[in-house]
Write a protein that holds these residues in place. Sequence first.
Motif, mmCIF file in Angstrom:
data_model
loop_
_atom_site.group_PDB
_atom_site.id
_atom_site.type_symbol
_atom_site.label_atom_id
_atom_site.label_comp_id
_atom_site.label_asym_id
_atom_site.label_seq_id
_atom_site.Cartn_x
_atom_site.Cartn_y
_atom_site.Cartn_z
ATOM 1 N N CYS A 1 0.881 -1.160 0.000
ATOM 2 C CA CYS A 1 0.000 0.000 0.000
ATOM 3 C C CYS A 1 0.925 1.217 0.000
ATOM 4 O O CYS A 1 1.745 1.356 0.901
ATOM 5 C CB CYS A 1 -0.877 -0.037 1.249
ATOM 6 S SG CYS A 1 -1.675 1.520 1.634
ATOM 7 N N ALA B 1 0.487 4.330 0.532
ATOM 8 C CA ALA B 1 0.144 5.503 1.356
ATOM 9 C C ALA B 1 1.254 5.804 2.367
ATOM 10 O O ALA B 1 2.128 4.975 2.618
ATOM 11 C CB ALA B 1 -1.149 5.239 2.108
ATOM 12 N N TRP C 1 -1.405 8.965 7.208
ATOM 13 C CA TRP C 1 -2.816 9.065 6.818
ATOM 14 C C TRP C 1 -3.562 7.823 7.302
ATOM 15 O O TRP C 1 -2.943 6.806 7.607
ATOM 16 C CB TRP C 1 -2.957 9.158 5.305
ATOM 17 C CG TRP C 1 -2.140 10.227 4.660
ATOM 18 C CD1 TRP C 1 -1.072 10.033 3.812
ATOM 19 C CD2 TRP C 1 -2.300 11.656 4.777
ATOM 20 N NE1 TRP C 1 -0.576 11.252 3.413
ATOM 21 C CE2 TRP C 1 -1.300 12.261 3.973
ATOM 22 C CE3 TRP C 1 -3.196 12.478 5.468
ATOM 23 C CZ2 TRP C 1 -1.172 13.650 3.856
ATOM 24 C CZ3 TRP C 1 -3.056 13.857 5.347
ATOM 25 C CH2 TRP C 1 -2.067 14.427 4.553
ATOM 26 N N THR D 1 -5.096 5.684 5.584
ATOM 27 C CA THR D 1 -4.819 4.522 4.732
ATOM 28 C C THR D 1 -3.582 3.778 5.257
ATOM 29 O O THR D 1 -3.548 2.546 5.272
ATOM 30 C CB THR D 1 -4.622 4.949 3.270
ATOM 31 O OG1 THR D 1 -5.721 5.779 2.907
ATOM 32 C CG2 THR D 1 -4.593 3.744 2.342
ATOM 33 N N THR E 1 -2.926 1.897 -4.469
ATOM 34 C CA THR E 1 -2.433 3.268 -4.604
ATOM 35 C C THR E 1 -3.580 4.235 -4.893
ATOM 36 O O THR E 1 -4.747 3.861 -4.796
ATOM 37 C CB THR E 1 -1.301 3.330 -5.656
ATOM 38 O OG1 THR E 1 -0.600 4.564 -5.520
ATOM 39 C CG2 THR E 1 -1.832 3.228 -7.082
ATOM 40 N N ALA E 2 -3.252 5.478 -5.238
ATOM 41 C CA ALA E 2 -4.269 6.515 -5.378
ATOM 42 C C ALA E 2 -4.417 6.976 -6.828
ATOM 43 O O ALA E 2 -3.444 6.979 -7.579
ATOM 44 C CB ALA E 2 -3.884 7.703 -4.507
ATOM 45 N N GLY F 1 -8.885 7.161 -2.278
ATOM 46 C CA GLY F 1 -8.581 8.557 -1.978
ATOM 47 C C GLY F 1 -9.457 9.552 -2.682
ATOM 48 O O GLY F 1 -9.689 10.643 -2.180
ATOM 49 N N HIS G 1 -5.629 13.826 -0.728
ATOM 50 C CA HIS G 1 -5.553 14.270 0.654
ATOM 51 C C HIS G 1 -6.573 15.354 0.901
ATOM 52 O O HIS G 1 -6.804 16.217 0.076
ATOM 53 C CB HIS G 1 -4.161 14.780 0.985
ATOM 54 C CG HIS G 1 -3.122 13.745 0.749
ATOM 55 N ND1 HIS G 1 -3.239 12.469 1.280
ATOM 56 C CD2 HIS G 1 -2.003 13.741 0.018
ATOM 57 C CE1 HIS G 1 -2.209 11.755 0.892
ATOM 58 N NE2 HIS G 1 -1.450 12.501 0.118
#
Length: 649
Positions: free
Chosen positions: A306, A308, A312, A314, A359-360, A390, A528
Motif C-alpha cells: 500500500c 500511502a 494518513w 490509509t 495506490t491513489a 482517496g 488528501h
Amino acid sequence: MKEKNDTGIFSEDQPKPLKPPDSFRKKALIKDDSLYREAEKDKLAFWSGRAEDLQWMKKWDQVLDDSNPPYYKWFVNGKLNVSVNCLDRHVDNGLGNKKAIVFEGEKGDTENLTYEQLLKEVNKFCNVLSNLGVGQGDAVTIWMPMIPEAVVAMLACTRIGAVHSVVFGGFSPDALKDRILDSKSKLLVTADGANRKGKVLTMKGAAEEALEQCPSIEKVVIAERTGTDYDVKEGRDLRWKDLMKDADENFSAAEMDAEDPLFILYSSGTTGKPKGILHTTGGYLVGVNTTHRYVFDHHDDDIYWCTADIGWITGHSYIVYGPLSNASTVFMYEGTPDYPNRDRFWELIEKYKITVFYTAPTAIRSFMRWGNHFPDGRDLSSLRLLGSVGEPINPEAWLWYFEHIGKGKCPIVDTWWQTETGMIMITPLPGVTPLKPGSATTPFPGIEVDIVDDQGNSTSPGQRGFLVIKSPWPAMLRTLYEDHERYEHTYWKQYPGIYFTGDGAWKDSDGYLWIMGRVDDVLNVSGHRIGTMEVESALVDHQSVAEAAVIGKVHEIKGHAITAFVTLKEGVEGNEELLQELKSHVGKKIGAIARPEEIFFTYELPKTRSGKIMRRLLRDIAEQRDLGDVTTLMDPQVVAAIKKGYTEK
Ligand code: WT7
C-alpha cells in the motif's frame, strides 16, 4: 465522473461490467455472495463472527450498544490488545519467521523484520516508553518518515495502551504544533531527518520550532535515519538507538477494553481547526482485519504494498493494523514514485514480486502522463490484484491501470472510505463483484449506505444526492477528540440517526454507486483532504492579508488545485513577490500539500448580502464557466473585477 444531462439525471449508459477473471476467481477467498447473504441475514451476527477470528482476553457481552446515539459501542466489555493480535498471535501460530515488514529506503537500503523480530522491537520500545513514564491513556505524537521505526512506535503504543497521534511527516512544524497541543501529548517520537528525492530534510531540527510552544511534551525520542545533526536538549531529547540498546525484549501487553481509545488522527474539516478523529480498539481492529482480508483477498504468500504514508488513515488501516493482523507480508517504501526514475514503483514491484498493489488515482494519472514505457519496461507479472483509494478514479485512469499495470488479469478494487469510517466501506469483492470502471461498486457486507436528497428521502437511480451511512459499523469514529459537539454537528445533524459522509453520489440501475466528491468546503488534493478554511486561516494569518477565499479548481492530475482569492490590507500592494511569499506562508503554516497553486489579488470578495463568501462564483470564474445567478451579491461589480483580474493573469 458522469456528465449530468439537461434533466439533472446522470447517464445510465454504462459499459458492460467486467467479470472477475477466471484465473483470479478460482483462487479467491470469496467466490460467491455468501458473505453478503450472511450479513443481510443478521448484521450483528456477521460482525460477531468476524470478531471471533481475533484473539480476545475476555469475550464481549454485547456486539453493539446503540442505546445512546451517536455514541455507539462495539463489543461491549470485550478485552483485547491490538499488538497481540498483530504480533504474538502469529508467532504463537508458528509464523515467527514469516516476514512482517519488508522495507526499502529511497537510496536502496533494505531491512526485513520477521513477526518475531517485530515483536521484539515493539516490546523493547514498550519498555522504553514505559521507562519514560508513558502509560495507559497517555497521548504520544509520532512525526516520522516512512521507516519501520514508525510502525514499531505505533504498535508499542497499542501494546501499552497509549493513544498515538501520527502526524504526516510532510506537515509543517506549525501543523505539528497544533496537533501536539490539541492532543496534549507527553512524548514526541521523531527522526533526525528524512530522505526526499535525493535530498535530506531536517526533521528533529524542524520539530524544535513546534516544541518551543508545546509545554506538554516531556520527552523526545529521535530515531536515526539520515545522520543529520541536531541540538540535544539535555533531559528531554533521547536517541532511539541508545534507548533500545539495553531495553528488555519482553513486555506484557495491556488488557484494553474494546472501547478504549486506540488513536487520534487529525483530518481537515470545514473550519480552520483540524478534527481529532478518535478510533477505539475492538471495533476498529475487527473492521480493518475483515476488510483487509476480503477486499485484498489475503493469501499467505502475498507481498502486499500500500503506497500511502503512515501519517494518513490509509497507512494506519492498510499498512499497519489490517495487514499485520492478518499476518500479511507488508512491503514498505520510503520514497516517491519518480525518484531516481519514474519507474521506481515498477522496479520495486519487479524486485519484490509484489502481488497486491494499492495506490491513489492521483498517482495513477501521473503514471499515465509519464508514459507507458516506464511500466512496460518492468516485469509486473507477480501482480494479481490492484486497489485504488482517496478520490473518484476516472474511467480513463481505471482502464489504463487495468491494462498497463494489471495486464488485464488483475481485478481493481476501488475502495471508498474516510478517516472517519476507519475501514473500507464501499468496494468490490475482487472474486465476486463485476467491475464498472469509475464506480466503487457496492457496500462491503454488513455496511448499509444510501443516497438521499435534502429531505433525507432515498433518491431514485440516476439522481444525484448525498451519500449517507444508515447504521453503525465497527470501525466508525467514536467522537472528535474533546469535541463531542462538533462530532454531533458535523456527522449526525443533517439526518438524525444517520451518518453524513459529506460526499455527493448517485446510484445506477444496477445499484452501483458513483461517488462524485465532497459537497462541503473540503478539497481533495492528490487524495488528501484539505479544508478551504484551513488554507484561508493560514492566509489571513499573514500581516498583509485582509481576507481570503479558497476554492478547489478541477485539476487533471491532483483532482483539485488550490486557488486562493485574496484581498490585501489598506496600503499593501499585490505584487509577484508578495504572491510567492503568501504561497510559502501557507506551506509553512500547513505543509507543502496545502500550498496554493494560484493566488489572485482582488479589491473585494463576492459576498451575499449577509456577508457569506460565494465560493461557487469563484469556482465558476476559476473554471471559466458562465456565472449563474449573481443577484444575491452585495456588490455585483466585484465579479466583473475578479473575472477581469483572472483573465489578465
Ligand atoms: C474522502 C475521505 C480513506 C482513505 C483516503 C482519504 C474521498 C476516498 C474514494 C473513492 C471516491 C473517495 C471521499 C471521502 N474518497 N476514497 N474510492 N472514490 N472518493 O481519506 O482524507 O478521510 O478523505 O476521500 O471524498 O469523503 P480522507
